[in-house]
Design an enzyme around this catalytic site. Structure first.
Site, PDB file in Angstrom:
ATOM      1  CG  HIS A   1      45.200  33.749  45.761  1.00 50.32           C
ATOM      2  ND1 HIS A   1      44.266  34.485  46.444  1.00 50.32           N
ATOM      3  CD2 HIS A   1      46.100  34.646  45.288  1.00 50.32           C
ATOM      4  CE1 HIS A   1      44.598  35.770  46.407  1.00 50.32           C
ATOM      5  NE2 HIS A   1      45.699  35.900  45.699  1.00 50.32           N
TER       6      HIS A   1
ATOM      7  CD  GLN B   1      51.639  40.600  39.427  1.00 52.93           C
ATOM      8  OE1 GLN B   1      51.627  41.558  40.201  1.00 52.93           O
ATOM      9  NE2 GLN B   1      51.020  39.470  39.697  1.00 52.93           N
TER      10      GLN B   1
ATOM     11  CB  SER C   1      39.944  40.807  42.945  1.00 51.97           C
ATOM     12  OG  SER C   1      40.767  41.734  43.612  1.00 51.97           O
ATOM     13  CB  SER C   2      42.475  40.105  47.801  1.00 57.13           C
ATOM     14  OG  SER C   2      43.153  38.916  47.484  1.00 57.13           O
ATOM     15  NE  ARG C   3      43.809  46.553  45.779  1.00 61.17           N
ATOM     16  CZ  ARG C   3      45.011  46.179  45.325  1.00 61.17           C
ATOM     17  NH1 ARG C   3      45.112  45.330  44.329  1.00 61.17           N
ATOM     18  NH2 ARG C   3      46.113  46.653  45.881  1.00 61.17           N
TER      19      ARG C   3
HETATM   20  P1  AMP Z   1      47.621  38.769  44.593  1.00 61.06           P
HETATM   21  O1  AMP Z   1      47.520  38.065  45.903  1.00 61.06           O
HETATM   22  O2  AMP Z   1      46.418  39.582  44.242  1.00 61.06           O
HETATM   23  O3  AMP Z   1      48.927  39.517  44.428  1.00 61.06           O
HETATM   24  O4  AMP Z   1      47.655  37.631  43.483  1.00 61.06           O
HETATM   25  C1  AMP Z   1      48.571  36.573  43.555  1.00 61.06           C
HETATM   26  C2  AMP Z   1      48.507  35.812  42.255  1.00 61.06           C
HETATM   27  O5  AMP Z   1      47.182  35.309  42.059  1.00 61.06           O
HETATM   28  C3  AMP Z   1      48.831  36.687  41.033  1.00 61.06           C
HETATM   29  O6  AMP Z   1      49.621  35.944  40.126  1.00 61.06           O
HETATM   30  C4  AMP Z   1      47.466  36.971  40.473  1.00 61.06           C
HETATM   31  O7  AMP Z   1      47.474  37.215  39.072  1.00 61.06           O
HETATM   32  C5  AMP Z   1      46.733  35.685  40.780  1.00 61.06           C
HETATM   33  N1  AMP Z   1      45.280  35.921  40.787  1.00 61.06           N
HETATM   34  C6  AMP Z   1      44.607  36.866  41.473  1.00 61.06           C
HETATM   35  N2  AMP Z   1      43.292  36.816  41.175  1.00 61.06           N
HETATM   36  C7  AMP Z   1      43.137  35.833  40.257  1.00 61.06           C
HETATM   37  C8  AMP Z   1      42.022  35.295  39.538  1.00 61.06           C
HETATM   38  N3  AMP Z   1      40.793  35.768  39.697  1.00 61.06           N
HETATM   39  N4  AMP Z   1      42.258  34.273  38.668  1.00 61.06           N
HETATM   40  C9  AMP Z   1      43.512  33.791  38.495  1.00 61.06           C
HETATM   41  N5  AMP Z   1      44.594  34.249  39.152  1.00 61.06           N
HETATM   42  C10 AMP Z   1      44.414  35.257  40.015  1.00 61.06           C
END
Ligand code: AMP
Length: 284
Positions: free
Chosen positions: A37, A153, A185-187
């Site tokens: 993020h 997405q 990843s948040s997960r």
């Molecule tokens: P999320 O909070 O998971 O919905 O992600 C919000 C945004 O951050 C989305 O556009 C994701 O593609 C991006 N994002 C999540 N993880 C990554 C990562 N490891 N590298 C780059 N962008 C990310």
């Protein structure tokens, strides 16, 4: 840094910035912010004069048996990260603010939402498109930033924006990885130490695909077979899909040629992880 919890507040802050001629950048997120993020926030800060981060765990993009309830919501830590990255405005609405009544209007991007995650998460992409359409209408950004990590997405949103003549630009930023290759990843916080180690096989498998293509293999069933062998080294990994598709249309390829997207979704325990890489066979 301002924090807005209502649409009225967010609109008034953005209006004030726009009246000063500022270029508005939006980074939509579900919070639990990490280096993926912040890479988007940094890019937005480089390109724009006023950076808005939305933090909203969007109920409509989760299926009935998915992790909506348990999804992490560390809002105080997230606000601190935004503050440290000189974000101008955080939009952190409640579900009721975004969906005051039963939502009857959806944006259906056809074809691009059918393969890959579309097969395993029915309804997911219409949740993503409606929330992004709402955020774009509420904030009216000049540019919105998305991660390559969620490749499908980004492609779906780009198409929605083009097809509906929405007046903003979509920028897709590279995937940020841990040193061992695991896509941040948040997960990932659901994973045990052991599972985190197993999860590195996902990137290893994607790298194998790149290697094979670079060495001249084009037969995708063969490449997918080799990728599968790597993931199967760890029986706790449950493969959802391993796909090699055209990077624009997301249609399966028999021959890996041109701009190719190799994508994997797999479950480790109950945690669903996705990752992908782009390979351009014309690039040397
Ligand atoms: P999320 O909070 O998971 O919905 O992600 C919000 C945004 O951050 C989305 O556009 C994701 O593609 C991006 N994002 C999540 N993880 C990554 C990562 N490891 N590298 C780059 N962008 C990310």
């Amino acid at each position: 840094m301002k924090v807005a919890r209502t649409i009225k507040e967010v609109r008034s802050h953005v209006k004030a910035a726009r009246s000063k001629g500022k270029k508005i950048g939006l980074v939509p997120t579900m919070g639990a912010l990490h280096s993926g993020h912040t890479s988007l926030i940094e890019r937005a800060a480089r390109d724009c004069d006023y950076v808005v981060v939305s933090i909203f765990v969007n109920p409509t993009q989760f299926g009935p048996n998915e992790d909506f309830e348990k999804y992490p919501r560390p809002i105080e830590a997230d606000l601190k990260i935004c503050e440290e990255h000189s974000v101008d405005l955080v939009f952190n609405p409640s579900p009721k603010e975004v969906y005051p009544a039963e939502n009857l209007t959806w944006v259906n991007v056809e074809k691009l939402t059918e393969p890959l995650c579309g097969q395993f998460r029915p309804g997911h992409f219409r949740g993503v498109t409606i929330v992004c359409a709402k955020l774009f209408n509420i904030i009216l950004p000049d540019v919105a930033y998305f991660g390559q990590k969620d490749a499908q997405q980004a492609i779906v949103i780009r198409r929605m924006v083009a097809d509906l003549n929405m007046p903003l630009k979509i920028v897709v930023c590279p995937t940020i990885r841990e040193q061992n290759g695991l896509a941040v990843s948040s997960r990932n916080q659901y994973l045990s130490e052991r599972q985190r180690k197993d999860a590195t096989l996902i990137y290893k498998s994607l790298q194998k695909c790149k290697e094979l293509i670079r060495d001249g293999t084009t037969d995708t069933p063969k490449i997918i077979g080799e990728m599968r062998k790597i993931l199967q080294q760890e029986p706790s990994i449950e493969i959802e899909y391993i796909s090699i598709v055209n990077a624009e249309t997301l249609q399966n390829l028999e021959q890996a040629k041109g701009r190719v997207l190799a994508a994997i979704a797999a479950k480790i325990g109950s945690t669903r992880l996705i990752d992908n890489i782009l390979i351009d066979t014309h690039e040397k």
